[in-house]
Scaffold this active site. Sequence first.
Site, short mmCIF file in Angstrom:
data_model
loop_
_atom_site.label_atom_id
_atom_site.label_comp_id
_atom_site.label_asym_id
_atom_site.label_seq_id
_atom_site.Cartn_x
_atom_site.Cartn_y
_atom_site.Cartn_z
N VAL A 45 0.90 -1.15 0.00
CA VAL A 45 0.00 0.00 0.00
C VAL A 45 0.95 1.20 0.00
O VAL A 45 1.58 1.50 1.01
CB VAL A 45 -0.93 0.01 1.23
CG1 VAL A 45 -1.71 1.32 1.29
CG2 VAL A 45 -1.88 -1.18 1.20
N PRO A 46 1.10 1.86 -1.15
CA PRO A 46 2.17 2.84 -1.31
C PRO A 46 1.86 4.21 -0.70
O PRO A 46 1.69 5.21 -1.40
CB PRO A 46 2.33 2.92 -2.83
CG PRO A 46 0.95 2.66 -3.34
CD PRO A 46 0.37 1.64 -2.39
N CYS A 47 1.82 4.26 0.62
CA CYS A 47 1.52 5.51 1.30
C CYS A 47 2.58 6.58 1.00
O CYS A 47 2.30 7.77 1.12
CB CYS A 47 1.37 5.29 2.79
SG CYS A 47 2.72 4.41 3.58
N HIS A 48 3.76 6.15 0.57
CA HIS A 48 4.80 7.12 0.22
C HIS A 48 4.42 7.94 -1.01
O HIS A 48 4.98 9.01 -1.24
CB HIS A 48 6.16 6.42 0.00
CG HIS A 48 6.18 5.48 -1.15
ND1 HIS A 48 5.61 4.22 -1.10
CD2 HIS A 48 6.70 5.61 -2.40
CE1 HIS A 48 5.79 3.62 -2.26
NE2 HIS A 48 6.45 4.44 -3.06
#
Length: 180
Positions: free
Chosen positions: A137-140
């Site tokens: 989950v690419p929260c970046h």
Amino acid sequence: MNPEGFALFDTAIGACGIAWGLRGIVGVQLPEAGEGATRSRMQQRFAQVPEALPPAAVQAACDAIRALLAGEPRDLAEIVLDYEGVPDFHRRVYDIARRIAPGSTRSYGEIAAELGDRQLSRAVGQALGHNPFAPVVPCHRVLAAGGKPGGFSAHGGAVAKLRMLMIEGARPPSDTAPLF
């Protein structure tokens, strides 16, 4: 969520951790200050879960994460996540974040608007701050208003977030110049 095991694996940015169960990945850990610190964090998060060799599907997930963190444009959509115990709002935020392509970014406000209320920006940020699956989950890839990095709960904070975005070749949302 019933974790069966966890493992550490090397990446271009350091040792990551991954934990799995019968229904998919139950957690991913971005690198801490060193391999020992990453292992310790995994043992804290998944107490009583043994460190083990990952099964084939989990090894494939490790390989995909390793490729992403080495600069390959991987979206990691093929990795199955076990959302048991994850609040519904967080799941919805994570599902939207998973659709952000490598090298692209969105803002907390844009995700909030997609959820139906731009006033949810802070709640989106809080959900991403509790993301147990980064970088799957690419929260970046989610930025604050004006293309600012905003927070990042992984070791290294916003610097780590910017490093991951740099590896992906990300650009600000409405510009052609790099974020850095």
